[in-house]
Every structure is written in C-alpha cells, then in structure tokens.
Scaffold this motif. Structure first.
Motif, PDB file in Angstrom:
ATOM      1  N   ALA A   1       1.013  -1.054  -0.217  1.00 40.97           N
ATOM      2  CA  ALA A   1       0.121  -0.423   0.244  1.00 40.97           C
ATOM      3  C   ALA A   1       1.009   1.113  -0.287  1.00 40.97           C
ATOM      4  CB  ALA A   1      -1.185   0.213   1.136  1.00 40.97           C
ATOM      5  N   SER A   2       0.242   2.380  -0.464  1.00 44.93           N
ATOM      6  CA  SER A   2       1.045   3.806  -0.831  1.00 44.93           C
ATOM      7  C   SER A   2       0.397   4.479  -1.144  1.00 44.93           C
ATOM      8  CB  SER A   2       2.585   3.640  -1.919  1.00 44.93           C
ATOM      9  OG  SER A   2       1.357   3.915  -2.816  1.00 44.93           O
ATOM     10  N   GLY A   3       0.354   5.647  -0.724  1.00 45.28           N
ATOM     11  CA  GLY A   3       0.084   6.818  -0.985  1.00 45.28           C
ATOM     12  C   GLY A   3      -0.332   7.418   0.837  1.00 45.28           C
ATOM     13  N   GLY A   4      -0.446   7.244   1.269  1.00 48.68           N
ATOM     14  CA  GLY A   4      -0.894   7.786   2.476  1.00 48.68           C
ATOM     15  C   GLY A   4      -0.432   9.116   2.896  1.00 48.68           C
ATOM     16  N   GLY A   5      -0.624   9.870   3.926  1.00 41.46           N
ATOM     17  CA  GLY A   5       0.498  11.424   4.567  1.00 41.46           C
ATOM     18  C   GLY A   5      -0.847  11.809   5.079  1.00 41.46           C
ATOM     19  N   LEU A   6      -0.477  13.399   5.200  1.00 45.42           N
ATOM     20  CA  LEU A   6      -0.911  14.147   6.057  1.00 45.42           C
ATOM     21  C   LEU A   6      -1.958  15.099   5.112  1.00 45.42           C
ATOM     22  CD1 LEU A   6      -1.538  15.847   8.974  1.00 45.42           C
ATOM     23  CD2 LEU A   6       0.439  17.217   7.991  1.00 45.42           C
ATOM     24  N   VAL A   7      -3.076  15.352   5.746  1.00 47.65           N
ATOM     25  CA  VAL A   7      -4.061  15.608   5.097  1.00 47.65           C
ATOM     26  C   VAL A   7      -5.039  16.903   6.206  1.00 47.65           C
ATOM     27  CG1 VAL A   7      -5.870  13.827   5.062  1.00 47.65           C
ATOM     28  CG2 VAL A   7      -5.902  15.959   3.088  1.00 47.65           C
ATOM     29  N   GLN A   8      -5.669  17.867   5.253  1.00 47.67           N
ATOM     30  CA  GLN A   8      -6.401  18.903   6.391  1.00 47.67           C
ATOM     31  C   GLN A   8      -7.856  17.723   6.080  1.00 47.67           C
ATOM     32  OE1 GLN A   8      -6.425  22.921   5.066  1.00 47.67           O
ATOM     33  NE2 GLN A   8      -4.738  22.557   7.110  1.00 47.67           N
ATOM     34  N   ALA A   9      -8.254  18.020   7.335  1.00 45.13           N
ATOM     35  CA  ALA A   9      -9.837  17.252   7.099  1.00 45.13           C
ATOM     36  C   ALA A   9     -10.671  18.469   5.846  1.00 45.13           C
ATOM     37  CB  ALA A   9      -9.986  18.454   8.290  1.00 45.13           C
ATOM     38  N   GLY A  10     -10.974  17.846   5.061  1.00 51.86           N
ATOM     39  CA  GLY A  10     -12.138  18.134   3.964  1.00 51.86           C
ATOM     40  C   GLY A  10     -11.602  17.827   2.502  1.00 51.86           C
ATOM     41  N   GLY A  11     -10.000  17.366   3.290  1.00 51.29           N
ATOM     42  CA  GLY A  11      -9.036  17.477   2.511  1.00 51.29           C
ATOM     43  C   GLY A  11      -9.005  15.109   1.184  1.00 51.29           C
ATOM     44  N   SER A  12      -8.303  15.568   0.144  1.00 52.58           N
ATOM     45  CA  SER A  12      -8.406  14.292  -0.450  1.00 52.58           C
ATOM     46  C   SER A  12      -7.458  13.474  -0.089  1.00 52.58           C
ATOM     47  CB  SER A  12      -9.151  13.741  -1.592  1.00 52.58           C
ATOM     48  OG  SER A  12     -10.093  15.175  -1.444  1.00 52.58           O
ATOM     49  N   LEU A  13      -7.103  11.964  -0.681  1.00 55.78           N
ATOM     50  CA  LEU A  13      -5.393  11.482  -0.762  1.00 55.78           C
ATOM     51  C   LEU A  13      -6.516  10.039  -0.933  1.00 55.78           C
ATOM     52  CD1 LEU A  13      -3.757  11.044   2.540  1.00 55.78           C
ATOM     53  CD2 LEU A  13      -3.227  12.190   0.352  1.00 55.78           C
ATOM     54  N   ARG A  14      -5.444   9.502  -2.185  1.00 52.30           N
ATOM     55  CA  ARG A  14      -5.730   8.266  -2.973  1.00 52.30           C
ATOM     56  C   ARG A  14      -4.100   7.264  -2.356  1.00 52.30           C
ATOM     57  NH1 ARG A  14      -5.864   6.606  -9.425  1.00 52.30           N
ATOM     58  NH2 ARG A  14      -3.607   6.863  -8.802  1.00 52.30           N
ATOM     59  N   LEU A  15      -4.835   5.941  -2.108  1.00 52.69           N
ATOM     60  CA  LEU A  15      -4.640   5.436  -1.308  1.00 52.69           C
ATOM     61  C   LEU A  15      -4.209   4.267  -3.100  1.00 52.69           C
ATOM     62  CD1 LEU A  15      -5.313   4.510   2.057  1.00 52.69           C
ATOM     63  CD2 LEU A  15      -4.062   6.104   1.493  1.00 52.69           C
ATOM     64  N   SER A  16      -2.999   3.436  -3.101  1.00 52.46           N
ATOM     65  CA  SER A  16      -2.827   2.786  -3.762  1.00 52.46           C
ATOM     66  C   SER A  16      -2.063   1.793  -3.326  1.00 52.46           C
ATOM     67  CB  SER A  16      -2.138   3.029  -5.054  1.00 52.46           C
ATOM     68  OG  SER A  16      -1.986   4.218  -5.745  1.00 52.46           O
ATOM     69  N   CYS A  17      -2.990  -0.152  -3.949  1.00 48.58           N
ATOM     70  CA  CYS A  17      -2.381  -1.540  -3.803  1.00 48.58           C
ATOM     71  C   CYS A  17      -1.668  -1.985  -4.473  1.00 48.58           C
ATOM     72  CB  CYS A  17      -3.478  -1.455  -2.966  1.00 48.58           C
ATOM     73  SG  CYS A  17      -3.165  -3.576  -1.993  1.00 48.58           S
ATOM     74  N   ALA A  18      -1.123  -1.879  -4.612  1.00 48.56           N
ATOM     75  CA  ALA A  18       0.159  -2.621  -5.978  1.00 48.56           C
ATOM     76  C   ALA A  18       0.639  -4.339  -5.397  1.00 48.56           C
ATOM     77  CB  ALA A  18       1.025  -1.808  -6.137  1.00 48.56           C
ATOM     78  N   ALA A  19       0.389  -5.067  -6.451  1.00 48.98           N
ATOM     79  CA  ALA A  19      -0.150  -6.764  -6.105  1.00 48.98           C
ATOM     80  C   ALA A  19       0.987  -7.149  -6.834  1.00 48.98           C
ATOM     81  CB  ALA A  19      -1.069  -7.504  -6.398  1.00 48.98           C
ATOM     82  N   SER A  20       1.575  -8.216  -6.593  1.00 54.13           N
ATOM     83  CA  SER A  20       2.900  -8.481  -6.897  1.00 54.13           C
ATOM     84  C   SER A  20       1.863 -10.319  -7.666  1.00 54.13           C
ATOM     85  CB  SER A  20       4.294  -9.659  -6.243  1.00 54.13           C
ATOM     86  OG  SER A  20       3.459 -10.407  -5.452  1.00 54.13           O
ATOM     87  N   GLY A  21       3.018 -11.303  -8.771  1.00 53.68           N
ATOM     88  CA  GLY A  21       1.874 -12.758  -8.777  1.00 53.68           C
ATOM     89  C   GLY A  21       1.308 -11.689 -10.633  1.00 53.68           C
ATOM     90  N   PRO A  22       1.058 -13.076 -10.748  1.00 49.47           N
ATOM     91  CA  PRO A  22       0.617 -12.836 -12.080  1.00 49.47           C
ATOM     92  C   PRO A  22      -1.206 -13.186 -12.106  1.00 49.47           C
ATOM     93  CG  PRO A  22       0.784 -15.204 -12.067  1.00 49.47           C
ATOM     94  CD  PRO A  22       1.551 -14.522 -10.697  1.00 49.47           C
ATOM     95  N   THR A  23      -1.669 -13.653 -11.065  1.00 46.75           N
ATOM     96  CA  THR A  23      -2.531 -13.781 -11.125  1.00 46.75           C
ATOM     97  C   THR A  23      -3.877 -12.694 -10.360  1.00 46.75           C
ATOM     98  OG1 THR A  23      -2.521 -14.672  -9.184  1.00 46.75           O
ATOM     99  CG2 THR A  23      -2.811 -16.374 -11.544  1.00 46.75           C
ATOM    100  N   PHE A  24      -3.680 -11.394 -10.469  1.00 48.74           N
ATOM    101  CA  PHE A  24      -3.799  -9.841  -9.645  1.00 48.74           C
ATOM    102  C   PHE A  24      -5.822 -10.106  -9.738  1.00 48.74           C
ATOM    103  CE2 PHE A  24      -5.038  -6.679  -7.307  1.00 48.74           C
ATOM    104  CZ  PHE A  24      -5.772  -5.344  -8.161  1.00 48.74           C
TER     105      PHE A  24
END
Length: 125
Positions: free
Chosen positions: A5-28
């Motif tokens: 997982a990635s994309g976390g961080g510090l944001v003010q209330a009312g703000g936005s973030l997009r998290l990503s979850c990258a998977a390994s392997g051929p069968t996602f």
C-alpha cells in the motif's frame, strides 16, 4: 500474492487522498480485494471492498466519500478518499483473497488471507 500500500500522508480535514495497493504475481484478477483501517488504540475495521467482477461494498460512514476501484492490467487497487475527517486518521491496510468469480465483495477481516504492511493516513483538524 504480495501487497504494498502507498499514498498515505498528512492532509487537512475536508481534503482528499488516493491510496494505491500494488500486487505482485500474475493472477491479480483472481483476487477479491479490500481496504481496512486501524486507528490508534482501536481494532482494525472494514472500509471498502471490491470483488473480481467490480462489485463494491463500503462501510456506512464512508459511503459517498470514498471510492474503491481496481485496474487488473496494472495489478493495482485504489481507494479515493474525499472529505476526510480527523477521526479517519489510521493505518490503512489492503488485503486480498483468491475467490471464484461469483463471490461478492468480502467485508470481514477473517475472509482475507493476504495483507500488506499498511500506509498511515493522518487527517488534521
């Protein structure tokens, strides 16, 4: 499968973030995926899930603000989080389980058998 997982961080209330979850392997594409979070001193809780065919489920408190999606070609799952609240400060984890195509979104922690290490989201007031 290994998850990161990635994309976390510090944001003010009312703000936005997009998290990503990258998977390994051929069968996602064979995995149902989910996001969970754990706030300090609290149990881990379900946030959102997406099954193999794109069906989704959300915790009631995030409906209308969070959107889960997946890109099988990129082997990545996303969580778009809008209108964030201070009480949503937590470590966010992605999870996966191989399922048959007809299984709906998995919302229980014990339904998943693969977990990533988590990414911290801090929402300041």
């Amino acid at each position: 499968v290994q998850l990161q997982a990635s994309g976390g961080g510090l944001v003010q209330a009312g703000g936005s973030l997009r998290l990503s979850c990258a998977a390994s392997g051929p069968t996602f594409s064979r995995y149902s995926m989910g996001w969970f979070r754990q706030a300090p001193g609290k149990a881990r809780e379900f946030v959102a899930a997406i099954n193999r065919s794109g069906g989704t489920a959300y915790q009631d408190s995030v409906k209308g603000r969070f959107t889960i999606s997946r890109d099988n070609g990129m082997k990545t799952m996303y969580l778009q989080m809008n209108s964030l609240r201070p009480e949503e400060t937590a470590v966010y984890y992605c999870a996966a389980r191989a399922t048959i195509l007809s299984v709906g979104p998995l919302t229980a922690e014990n339904e998943y058998n693969y977990w990533g290490p988590g990414t911290l989201v801090t929402v300041s007031s």
